[in-house]
Write a protein that holds these residues in place. Structure first.
Motif, PDB file in Angstrom:
ATOM      1  N   GLY A   1      37.478  -5.663  50.453  1.00 52.14           N
ATOM      2  CA  GLY A   1      36.426  -4.717  50.791  1.00 52.14           C
ATOM      3  C   GLY A   1      35.017  -5.255  50.650  1.00 52.14           C
ATOM      4  N   ARG A   2      34.849  -6.602  50.492  1.00 55.86           N
ATOM      5  CA  ARG A   2      33.524  -7.191  50.295  1.00 55.86           C
ATOM      6  C   ARG A   2      33.166  -8.145  51.443  1.00 55.86           C
ATOM      7  NH1 ARG A   2      30.169  -4.987  48.540  1.00 55.86           N
ATOM      8  NH2 ARG A   2      28.984  -6.679  47.547  1.00 55.86           N
ATOM      9  N   ALA A   3      33.615  -7.788  52.659  1.00 57.85           N
ATOM     10  CA  ALA A   3      33.288  -8.623  53.822  1.00 57.85           C
ATOM     11  C   ALA A   3      31.786  -8.698  54.041  1.00 57.85           C
ATOM     12  CB  ALA A   3      33.972  -8.076  55.071  1.00 57.85           C
ATOM     13  N   GLY A   4      31.093  -7.574  53.857  1.00 62.16           N
ATOM     14  CA  GLY A   4      29.638  -7.546  54.033  1.00 62.16           C
ATOM     15  C   GLY A   4      28.932  -8.493  53.088  1.00 62.16           C
ATOM     16  N   ALA A   5      29.375  -8.522  51.831  1.00 65.89           N
ATOM     17  CA  ALA A   5      28.766  -9.419  50.850  1.00 65.89           C
ATOM     18  C   ALA A   5      29.019 -10.876  51.218  1.00 65.89           C
ATOM     19  CB  ALA A   5      29.327  -9.127  49.458  1.00 65.89           C
ATOM     20  N   ALA A   6      30.224 -11.175  51.691  1.00 71.36           N
ATOM     21  CA  ALA A   6      30.549 -12.546  52.089  1.00 71.36           C
ATOM     22  C   ALA A   6      29.682 -12.986  53.273  1.00 71.36           C
ATOM     23  CB  ALA A   6      32.029 -12.661  52.452  1.00 71.36           C
ATOM     24  N   LEU A   7      29.519 -12.101  54.272  1.00 69.14           N
ATOM     25  CA  LEU A   7      28.674 -12.416  55.426  1.00 69.14           C
ATOM     26  C   LEU A   7      27.218 -12.576  55.018  1.00 69.14           C
ATOM     27  CD1 LEU A   7      30.267  -9.928  57.975  1.00 69.14           C
ATOM     28  CD2 LEU A   7      30.346 -12.425  58.128  1.00 69.14           C
ATOM     29  N   ALA A   8      26.764 -11.723  54.095  1.00 75.22           N
ATOM     30  CA  ALA A   8      25.365 -11.782  53.654  1.00 75.22           C
ATOM     31  C   ALA A   8      25.069 -13.070  52.910  1.00 75.22           C
ATOM     32  CB  ALA A   8      25.056 -10.575  52.767  1.00 75.22           C
ATOM     33  N   VAL A   9      25.954 -13.460  51.994  1.00 79.43           N
ATOM     34  CA  VAL A   9      25.690 -14.673  51.229  1.00 79.43           C
ATOM     35  C   VAL A   9      25.791 -15.904  52.122  1.00 79.43           C
ATOM     36  CG1 VAL A   9      28.049 -15.231  50.413  1.00 79.43           C
ATOM     37  CG2 VAL A   9      26.076 -15.732  48.961  1.00 79.43           C
ATOM     38  N   ALA A  10      26.666 -15.864  53.143  1.00 83.34           N
ATOM     39  CA  ALA A  10      26.748 -16.978  54.090  1.00 83.34           C
ATOM     40  C   ALA A  10      25.443 -17.117  54.869  1.00 83.34           C
ATOM     41  CB  ALA A  10      27.922 -16.766  55.045  1.00 83.34           C
ATOM     42  N   ALA A  11      24.880 -15.986  55.300  1.00 81.46           N
ATOM     43  CA  ALA A  11      23.634 -16.017  56.077  1.00 81.46           C
ATOM     44  C   ALA A  11      22.449 -16.438  55.219  1.00 81.46           C
ATOM     45  CB  ALA A  11      23.381 -14.647  56.704  1.00 81.46           C
ATOM     46  N   ILE A  12      22.339 -15.868  54.025  1.00 76.45           N
ATOM     47  CA  ILE A  12      21.195 -16.188  53.147  1.00 76.45           C
ATOM     48  C   ILE A  12      21.269 -17.639  52.683  1.00 76.45           C
ATOM     49  CG2 ILE A  12      20.113 -15.656  50.928  1.00 76.45           C
ATOM     50  CD1 ILE A  12      21.097 -12.734  51.375  1.00 76.45           C
ATOM     51  N   GLY A  13      22.467 -18.082  52.281  1.00 80.44           N
ATOM     52  CA  GLY A  13      22.626 -19.470  51.843  1.00 80.44           C
ATOM     53  C   GLY A  13      22.331 -20.452  52.959  1.00 80.44           C
ATOM     54  N   SER A  14      22.770 -20.109  54.172  1.00 78.46           N
ATOM     55  CA  SER A  14      22.518 -20.986  55.316  1.00 78.46           C
ATOM     56  C   SER A  14      21.025 -21.071  55.620  1.00 78.46           C
ATOM     57  CB  SER A  14      23.276 -20.473  56.549  1.00 78.46           C
ATOM     58  OG  SER A  14      24.665 -20.571  56.350  1.00 78.46           O
ATOM     59  N   PHE A  15      20.315 -19.941  55.523  1.00 75.27           N
ATOM     60  CA  PHE A  15      18.877 -19.949  55.791  1.00 75.27           C
ATOM     61  C   PHE A  15      18.136 -20.802  54.771  1.00 75.27           C
ATOM     62  CE2 PHE A  15      14.671 -18.122  54.823  1.00 75.27           C
ATOM     63  CZ  PHE A  15      14.029 -18.436  56.016  1.00 75.27           C
TER      64      PHE A  15
ATOM     65  N   GLY B   1      39.091 -14.767  46.190  1.00 74.76           N
ATOM     66  CA  GLY B   1      37.843 -14.213  46.710  1.00 74.76           C
ATOM     67  C   GLY B   1      36.630 -14.493  45.853  1.00 74.76           C
ATOM     68  N   ALA B   2      36.451 -15.739  45.408  1.00 80.18           N
ATOM     69  CA  ALA B   2      35.274 -16.118  44.619  1.00 80.18           C
ATOM     70  C   ALA B   2      34.084 -16.319  45.561  1.00 80.18           C
ATOM     71  CB  ALA B   2      35.552 -17.401  43.837  1.00 80.18           C
ATOM     72  N   ILE B   3      32.979 -15.645  45.263  1.00 81.38           N
ATOM     73  CA  ILE B   3      31.823 -15.713  46.155  1.00 81.38           C
ATOM     74  C   ILE B   3      31.212 -17.110  46.172  1.00 81.38           C
ATOM     75  CG2 ILE B   3      30.051 -15.048  44.462  1.00 81.38           C
ATOM     76  CD1 ILE B   3      28.896 -13.228  46.734  1.00 81.38           C
ATOM     77  N   GLU B   4      31.418 -17.893  45.101  1.00 78.71           N
ATOM     78  CA  GLU B   4      30.928 -19.274  45.068  1.00 78.71           C
ATOM     79  C   GLU B   4      31.567 -20.125  46.163  1.00 78.71           C
ATOM     80  OE1 GLU B   4      30.650 -17.671  40.860  1.00 78.71           O
ATOM     81  OE2 GLU B   4      32.084 -17.595  42.524  1.00 78.71           O
ATOM     82  N   GLY B   5      32.829 -19.799  46.506  1.00 80.26           N
ATOM     83  CA  GLY B   5      33.543 -20.547  47.536  1.00 80.26           C
ATOM     84  C   GLY B   5      33.041 -20.276  48.941  1.00 80.26           C
ATOM     85  N   VAL B   6      32.177 -19.272  49.081  1.00 84.18           N
ATOM     86  CA  VAL B   6      31.519 -19.000  50.366  1.00 84.18           C
ATOM     87  C   VAL B   6      30.083 -19.533  50.330  1.00 84.18           C
ATOM     88  CG1 VAL B   6      30.766 -17.221  51.995  1.00 84.18           C
ATOM     89  CG2 VAL B   6      32.930 -16.951  50.756  1.00 84.18           C
ATOM     90  N   ALA B   7      29.374 -19.253  49.244  1.00 84.53           N
ATOM     91  CA  ALA B   7      27.953 -19.613  49.146  1.00 84.53           C
ATOM     92  C   ALA B   7      27.734 -21.121  49.213  1.00 84.53           C
ATOM     93  CB  ALA B   7      27.375 -19.061  47.836  1.00 84.53           C
ATOM     94  N   GLY B   8      28.523 -21.896  48.462  1.00 81.27           N
ATOM     95  CA  GLY B   8      28.340 -23.346  48.422  1.00 81.27           C
ATOM     96  C   GLY B   8      28.639 -24.031  49.745  1.00 81.27           C
ATOM     97  N   PRO B   9      29.866 -23.885  50.278  1.00 81.97           N
ATOM     98  CA  PRO B   9      30.200 -24.560  51.536  1.00 81.97           C
ATOM     99  C   PRO B   9      29.330 -24.138  52.720  1.00 81.97           C
ATOM    100  CG  PRO B   9      32.200 -23.909  50.393  1.00 81.97           C
ATOM    101  CD  PRO B   9      31.062 -23.304  49.637  1.00 81.97           C
ATOM    102  N   GLU B  10      28.984 -22.838  52.818  1.00 81.24           N
ATOM    103  CA  GLU B  10      28.153 -22.398  53.937  1.00 81.24           C
ATOM    104  C   GLU B  10      26.750 -22.994  53.858  1.00 81.24           C
ATOM    105  OE1 GLU B  10      28.688 -20.585  56.810  1.00 81.24           O
ATOM    106  OE2 GLU B  10      30.746 -21.024  56.264  1.00 81.24           O
ATOM    107  N   SER B  11      26.213 -23.118  52.648  1.00 81.83           N
ATOM    108  CA  SER B  11      24.907 -23.771  52.483  1.00 81.83           C
ATOM    109  C   SER B  11      25.016 -25.253  52.825  1.00 81.83           C
ATOM    110  CB  SER B  11      24.413 -23.600  51.038  1.00 81.83           C
ATOM    111  OG  SER B  11      24.312 -22.239  50.697  1.00 81.83           O
ATOM    112  N   ALA B  12      26.104 -25.876  52.385  1.00 81.64           N
ATOM    113  CA  ALA B  12      26.278 -27.313  52.617  1.00 81.64           C
ATOM    114  C   ALA B  12      26.383 -27.625  54.098  1.00 81.64           C
ATOM    115  CB  ALA B  12      27.533 -27.805  51.885  1.00 81.64           C
TER     116      ALA B  12
END
Length: 497
Positions: A102-116, A293-304
């Protein structure tokens, strides 16, 4: 550097360039969302359109497609567990688990913010590193350039996915195809097989469109229709205070990793995402959540991956060496316009160089603003069946190949390379090194022959010049580091049998 960036923003902020940056970002996100399309095929398809555009405008559009695809790839990975891009494979591991919780929105948000954030930092890295590498490149002679290109080809071989020897074979085949045509020194035709249409060489556009357009269509048509799967509900796009706090360190680490690894020829993009994910699994306080579903596993790779996509422009712009197949396409687009990427680019094409760098930041800001509000559009796009997409792609491929020289022979070339590319994929040969070899092959030959003329045929000149000798030594070490373990592994397997 500030004066140069002011120049760049004055170029990037024209209406036409802003429009093309926006178009590139939208198209890039869309093809990143759609699995099986990808930036390679899309940029190959759009190469003919760049002929009618200003070189700066066309490069801004193509660059937007490239890093826009890195954004878009995460959307299908999170919502559908289907990575639109190879760099989004890692994102599926944690992102889709977050979506199911149920945290798809958070995953998409952190991917977008980290990428920016990563894209912004990487743009500054490109701006600072560009002039430095250019100054170094200006001190290079033909011998140094030959050794540097050889190093780039070897590193591309080593870092490419799959079997080392198959990657090496693709590099050699690409170099061989690059030598077809008229010898610039003697004026003699070579390797044309009697086809006069090949007197200018194998067409770059038919080759790239065939390998990455037609071949991908054939391969995708083999796969069962799998886009009709259920798309996870997005929910709120806001991060909680705890999620934001947990995301900051991975974003910072991923940005640094991606900025460094993106410069490497070959698999810098994919390498940066996997390296970031493995690093987070080791250093995170919440590593027990990885796999669930660790948010670190989305934030780090998407930023990288977004940082790496920006810094991969550094060797292409400053040294004329493509860090990956997309950068090889970029070099092809510039050369078609009569511009040779390399150390003289900053002095000879300052508006192009700095305008492109400024557009990267603008493009990243556009992606942040347009991506999250358009999530509903991307979800709808995920439900489009492939059978309605591929006829249009085929049509644009044929039109694009024909329009370059108004030649049916180019269409035949494209179809031939498409069939060849399909069989290469089936035999587990990665086509990307072939394209890099095709672009660098003629340059390798040119600098070799220049060196031989200046040294009167004395090969020792490559070892007498310190920089050239250093590049050759690194090439030998890199090759040995990969070949020796492979040979030992085969011996061990033979002994076990």
């Amino acid at each position: 550097m500030i004066d140069h960036l002011v120049l760049g923003f004055s170029v990037a902020f024209t209406f036409q360039n802003l429009l093309m940056a926006f178009v590139g970002c939208i198209v890039g996100t869309a093809i990143g969302v759609l699995p099986g399309v990808g930036p390679l095929a899309t940029i190959s398809l759009l190469l003919p359109l760049t002929f009618g555009l200003d070189p700066i405008t066309s490069m801004i559009m193509l660059a937007g497609i490239y890093y826009g695809a890195q954004y878009g790839g995460s959307t299908s990975a999170i919502l559908l567990n289907l990575p639109g891009e190879v760099t989004a494979v890692v994102t599926t591991l944690e992102g889709h688990k977050m979506a199911r919780a149920g945290r798809a929105g958070a995953a998409l948000a952190v991917a977008a913010i980290g990428s920016f954030f990563a894209g912004t930092v990487a743009t500054l890295v490109v701006a600072m590193a560009g002039p430095v590498l250019t100054a170094v490149g200006m001190a290079f002679g033909p011998a140094e350039y030959f050794s540097l290109i050889l190093l780039g080809l070897i590193v591309t071989t080593v870092l490419a996915q799959g079997n080392l020897f198959k990657s090496l074979a693709m590099i050699v085949l690409g170099v061989a195809l690059g030598l077809v045509g008229t010898d610039l020194q003697s004026g003699q035709l070579r390797f044309t097989l009697g086809f006069m249409e090949l007197f200018e060489g194998v067409g770059f556009v038919p080759l790239s469109m065939g390998l990455f357009g037609i071949a991908e269509i054939i391969r995708n048509l083999e796969d069962p229709e799998n886009r009709a799967g259920s798309v996870a509900r997005v929910g709120s796009l806001w991060l909680t205070r705890k999620e934001f706090k947990r995301s900051v360190p991975p974003v910072l680490r991923g940005t640094v990793l991606g900025s460094v690894l993106g410069v490497l020829p070959g698999g810098g993009l994919a390498l940066s995402t996997f390296a970031s994910y493995m690093l987070e699994r080791k250093v995170s306080k919440y590593r027990h959540e990885f796999g669930n579903g660790a948010i670190e596993g989305v934030a780090g790779p998407e930023s990288a991956n977004n940082a790496a996509s920006q810094t991969s422009f550094i060797p292409m712009l400053t040294l004329g060496i493509p860090a990956n197949a997309v950068m090889a396409l970029m070099i092809g687009a510039l050369m078609i316009q009569g511009i040779q990427p390399g150390p003289r680019m900053i002095s000879e094409q300052p508006t192009l160089f700095w305008g492109l760098i400024a557009s990267m930041w603008i493009g990243n800001l556009m992606l942040l603003v347009i991506n999250l509000p358009l999530i509903g559009v991307w979800v709808s796009l995920l439900k489009v069946p492939y059978k309605t997409l591929y006829p249009a792609i085929l049509m644009f491929c044929a039109i694009g190949a024909y329009s370059v020289n108004n030649s049916v022979f180019d269409v035949y070339q494209m179809v031939l390379f498409g069939i060849a590319g399909y069989f290469l994929i089936k035999l587990h040969f990665e086509p990307a090194p072939l394209l890099i070899g095709f672009v660098l092959g003629p340059m390798l030959e040119e600098y070799l022959r220049r060196t031989m003329v200046l040294s009167r045929g004395d090969m020792i000149v490559f070892l007498e010049r310190p920089i050239s000798a250093a590049f050759l030594a690194i090439s030998a070490l890199v090759l040995l580091a990969m070949i020796v373990p492979s040979v030992r592994r085969k011996k061990d397997e033979a002994l076990e049998e």
